[in-house]
Design an enzyme around this catalytic site. Structure first.
Site, PDB file in Angstrom:
ATOM      1  N   TYR A 264      31.684 -59.911 -23.931  1.00 37.71           N
ATOM      2  CA  TYR A 264      32.415 -58.730 -24.400  1.00 37.71           C
ATOM      3  C   TYR A 264      34.004 -58.668 -24.526  1.00 37.71           C
ATOM      4  CZ  TYR A 264      27.758 -56.550 -23.435  1.00 37.71           C
ATOM      5  OH  TYR A 264      26.490 -56.167 -23.497  1.00 37.71           O
ATOM      6  N   SER A 305      25.319 -62.307 -30.668  1.00 37.55           N
ATOM      7  CA  SER A 305      26.198 -61.314 -29.878  1.00 37.55           C
ATOM      8  C   SER A 305      25.581 -60.679 -28.681  1.00 37.55           C
ATOM      9  CB  SER A 305      26.567 -60.273 -30.786  1.00 37.55           C
ATOM     10  OG  SER A 305      26.009 -59.359 -30.849  1.00 37.55           O
ATOM     11  N   ASP A 306      26.480 -60.380 -27.893  1.00 36.04           N
ATOM     12  CA  ASP A 306      25.944 -59.657 -26.460  1.00 36.04           C
ATOM     13  C   ASP A 306      25.921 -58.257 -26.934  1.00 36.04           C
ATOM     14  OD1 ASP A 306      25.359 -59.124 -24.046  1.00 36.04           O
ATOM     15  OD2 ASP A 306      26.954 -60.056 -23.073  1.00 36.04           O
ATOM     16  N   TRP A 307      25.158 -57.521 -26.113  1.00 37.14           N
ATOM     17  CA  TRP A 307      24.458 -56.393 -26.631  1.00 37.14           C
ATOM     18  C   TRP A 307      25.312 -55.077 -27.243  1.00 37.14           C
ATOM     19  CZ3 TRP A 307      21.333 -59.436 -26.954  1.00 37.14           C
ATOM     20  CH2 TRP A 307      20.056 -59.339 -26.747  1.00 37.14           C
TER      21      TRP A 307
END
Length: 606
Positions: A264, A305-307
Site C-alpha cells: 500500500y 494489488s493488495d486489498w
C-alpha cells in the site's frame, strides 16, 4: 474436446484458445480477487458474511469471478466439501472456469484478519521470523512443502505469501511475517519457500501458486506505522537502501515467482536510476510496476494489488478508507483505471466488476488491456492443472492434514527456533532439582507445567519461575483491522521490571518474550536469570527448548534495540540501524553446546 480442454496442449496454447471464446464479462471477472467465506459444515454461504460482501452464487455466476481469498475454516473435511461444492457451482459458468482459492498464512499462531489465520487442524510451525532464526533453507523448503500438501488437500491452490520484506524498522507491525532484516538471508529463504510451494522433484503432488509480497519491499515504513492505515501511508529511504530491499524480489523473480503483490505504501523521496518516483501508492505507480517490475526485472507473471485500493471497506459500523495513498482525490473508477495503467492484473479485495465493464464500454480502458491480464491469470490456472481436475478427495482430507509427522516436525522447528538471549544465572537447560521441580508459572498451560514439575501458586514456594509474555505495543482500535496490528513504542510499562524483581527475590526466573516484532528489553534483562525470545512458539515447544528436549538454537533474525531513543534516531530502511543495540542480529546461545550435569540443584532465594 475444445482445445482449451485438451491436457495434451501446453498451458499457453490452451490459454489462447479459451481467451478467444470468453466474453468481456468473463475476462473482467478473472481480474477480481476478493474474500469468500464458508457456510456451516461445508455448505456454500448464500448471504453476505462477516467480511465478504455478496452471496457465493452472486460473485461466481453473476460476476464471473473465479479467484477468492478464504478466511475462517471449520475443519479439513468441511473445507474439502465446501471447496468441491464451490467448484461444482463454477461448472455452471459459460466456460466452466475453475475456482482458484487463495489464503494468507495459516501455519503459525498469529491471528490477524488482515494478514494471517490460525488454523488448528494444520501442522503449526514457527512464524517466518522463527524460521529466519534458524537460517536453514532446507527446513524452509520442508515447511513450504508441508504448507503445499496441506493446502492442496482441502482445495487451496494459491498462497498469498511468502513475504520478501526486510524487517529493518523495529516498530513495524508485520515483522513476524518476514524472515529477517538481512537481504541475503531473506532472498535465500524466499527462494527455498518458492521451491517447496511449487513441489516437483522429490516433492510429489500438485503445486500451489506463490504470491511474493510486498513489492518493492514494505519494511521501511515511516516511524514504523503500517500502510494499512492512513497515518502509515509513507514509505521512506533515508539511508538510501532501496536496492537492499529490492534484492530478495530480484531473486524471487529469477526463481520463478508466479505472482507479486505490491504494498500500500507510497514512496517519499525515492529515486531509482536518477528518476524521482511519484509519491503514490505502489499499486498505482507505473514507474515501479511497469518500469521497474515488468521492464527492468522482466517479470511476466501476475501482479495482484493488495486489498481494497478502489473501494472503502465497510464492516459493521466500522469503515476503513480505500488505501489509495497519494490518489485519494480520484473516484473509484479513476483509481481502477490508474491501477491498470500502472500495470496490475488483478484487484485484490474488490468485487466491483461493473466499474471495469463501464470503463471498457466508455473507452477508458482498452479491451486488449483486459485480455492481457486475463491471459496471465488463465495461464496460471492451466499450469496448476485446475481445468483438468479441480476437485479434492473429501474422504482423505482429515487424514492428509495435520499428520502426526508434520505436527512433530513443526513442534521441533518451533522449539529449535527459540533464541536464548541471556543466561547469566546458568539455569539452562532447565534440568530440574533433586526430587520434583516446584514451578511458579505465568503464561504456560497447566499441562505443560505438569510435564516439567509441580505447579505452585507463589514464587516463594517455587524452585523456579517460568514466565511467558508478549512483546509490548500500544493498543489501537479506531479503524477496521487496527486492533490486530501491534504498533507504537517498544518499551514495557515500568511496573514490569519491578514485578520481575520481586519474583526473582524468591526463586530463579526464566522469562520468554514472544517477539512478533522487536522489543526494548533493557529494563527487564537484569531481573531474569535467563531470558529467551520466541516467534510464535507453543508453550510445549518452549518447554522442550529450555529443558533441552529439543534444545534452543535460534539466532536473532532482527536486532533488539537498547532504547526508544535509539529507535527514533535510526533510519527506517537501514538493517541494523539502531545505535549500540542491546542484542544485535545473530545473537543467541545454542543450548546444544551447553554442557550441564544430568541433575542440577537450583538454589531457592528468599
Amino acid at each position: 474436446m475444445d482445445p482449451f480442454e485438451d491436457p495434451r496442449l501446453t498451458p499457453e496454447e490452451r490459454t489462447e484458445d479459451l481467451l478467444s471464446r470468453l466474453s468481456h464479462e468473463e475476462k473482467v471477472g478473472l481480474m477480481f480477487h476478493t474474500v469468500i467465506e464458508t457456510g456451516a459444515d461445508g455448505t456454500l454461504l448464500e448471504t453476505p458474511g462477516a467480511i465478504s460482501k455478496s452471496p457465493t452464487s452472486t460473485v461466481v455466476l453473476e460476476k464471473c469471478m473465479s479467484h477468492f481469498n478464504v478466511h475462517g475454516l471449520e475443519s479439513a473435511g468441511a473445507t474439502a466439501r465446501w471447496h468441491n461444492r464451490l467448484q461444482e457451482l463454477a461448472e455452471r459458468t459459460p466456460h466452466g472456469i475453475p475456482i482458484t482459492l487463495s489464503t494468507d498464512p495459516r501455519h503459525g499462531d498469529a491471528q490477524n484478519a488482515g494478514a494471517s489465520w490460525v488454523t488448528s487442524f494444520f501442522s503449526l510451525w514457527p512464524e517466518p521470523l522463527g524460521l529466519g532464526a534458524l537460517a536453514d533453507p532446507e527446513l524452509v523448503r520442508t515447511w513450504a512443502d508441508t504448507v503445499r500438501r496441506e493446502y492442496t488437500a482441502i482445495g487451496i491452490r494459491a498462497a498469498l505469501h511468502p513475504v520478501a520484506d526486510l524487517a529493518t524498522e523495529p516498530r513495524w507491525a508485520r515483522q513476524r511475517e518476514c524472515f529477517s532484516q538481512d537481504p541475503a538471508l531473506v532472498a535465500e529463504l524466499v527462494t527455498a519457500a518458492l521451491a517447496g510451494l511449487r513441489g516437483g522433484g522429490h516433492c510429489a503432488g500438485p503445486a500451489v501458486q506463490s504470491t511474493v509480497k510486498h513489492f518493492p519491499g514494505a519494511g521501511p515504513q515511516k516511524d514504523g506505522e503500517d500502510a494499512h492505515f492512513p497515518y502509515g501511508r509513507d514509505q521512506v529511504y533515508p539511508g538510501s537502501r532501496f536496492a537492499e530491499h529490492l534484492m530478495p524480489f530480484r531473486r524471487a523473480i529469477e526463481a520463478g515467482a508466479d505472482a507479486i503483490m505490491p504494498y500500500y505504501g507510497r514512496p517519499v523521496g525515492l529515486e531509482i536510476d536518477g528518476q524521482q518516483i511519484d509519491s503514490v501508492g505502489f499499486g498505482f505507480n507505473r514507474q515501479v510496476l511497469t518500469g521497474l517490475l515488468r521492464e527492468e526485472l522482466g517479470f511476466d507473471g501476475v501482479i495482484v494489488s493488495d486489498w481494497e485500493l478502489v473501494s472503502d471497506n465497510h464492516v459493521g459500523d466500522q469503515v476503513l478508507p480505500a488505501r489509495a495513498w497519494g490518489v485519494e482525490g480520484l473516484s473509484a473508477s479513476e483509481r481502477m483505471a490508474r491501477i491498470l495503467e500502472a500495470g496490475a492484473d488483478q484487484f485484490g479485495g474488490e468485487e466491483c466488476t461493473q466499474l471495469l465493464l463501464d470503463l471498457v464500454r466508455d473507452g477508458a480502458v482498452a479491451p486488449e488491456r483486459v485480455t492481457d491480464s486475463a491471459r496471465r491469470l488463465l495461464r496460471v490456472k492451466f499450469q496448476l492443472g485446475l481445468f483438468d481436475d479441480p476437485y479434492v478427495d473429501e474422504s482423505a482430507a482429515e487424514a492428509l492434514v495435520g499428520r502426526a509427522d508434520d505436527r512433530r516436525a513443526g513442534h521441533e522447528a518451533q522449539a529449535a527456533s527459540v533464541v536464548v538471549l541471556h543466561d547469566d544465572g546458568q539455569v539452562l537447560p532447565l534440568l530440574g532439582v533433586q526430587g520434583r521441580t516446584r514451578i511458579y508459572s505465568e503464561g504456560l498451560p497447566e499441562e505443560v507445567v505438569a510435564q516439567l514439575g509441580e505447579q505452585v501458586l507463589a514464587p516463594a514456594e517455587a524452585d523456579v519461575a517460568l514466565l511467558r509474555i508478549g512483546a509490548p505495543f500500544q493498543p489501537r482500535d479506531d479503524l477496521f483491522l487496527e486492533s490486530w496490528f501491534h504498533q507504537g513504542d517498544l518499551e514495557f510499562p515500568p511496573g514490569l521490571a519491578h514485578r520481575l524483581a520481586r519474583i526473582r527475590e524468591e526463586c530463579p526466573l526464566i522469562l520468554d518474550v514472544d517477539l512478533d516484532r522487536a522489543a526494548v528489553l533493557t529494563d527487564v534483562v537484569g531481573h531474569c536469570d535467563a531470558l529467551t525470545g520466541s516467534f510464535g512458539v507453543s508453550g510445549a515447544a518452549w518447554a522442550d527448548a529450555i529443558s533441552g528436549e529439543v534444545p534452543a538454537r535460534g539466532r536473532l533474525p532482527i536486532e533488539l534495540p537498547r532504547s526508544m531513543d535509539a529507535v527514533r534516531a535510526s533510519q527506517e530502511d537501514v538493517l541494523g540501524g539502531t545505535e549500540d543495540p542491546l542484542f544485535p542480529a545473530g545473537h543467541g546461545v545454542d543450548l546444544r553446546a551447553v554442557v550441564s550435569p544430568a541433575r542440577r540443584e537450583h538454589p531457592r532465594r528468599g
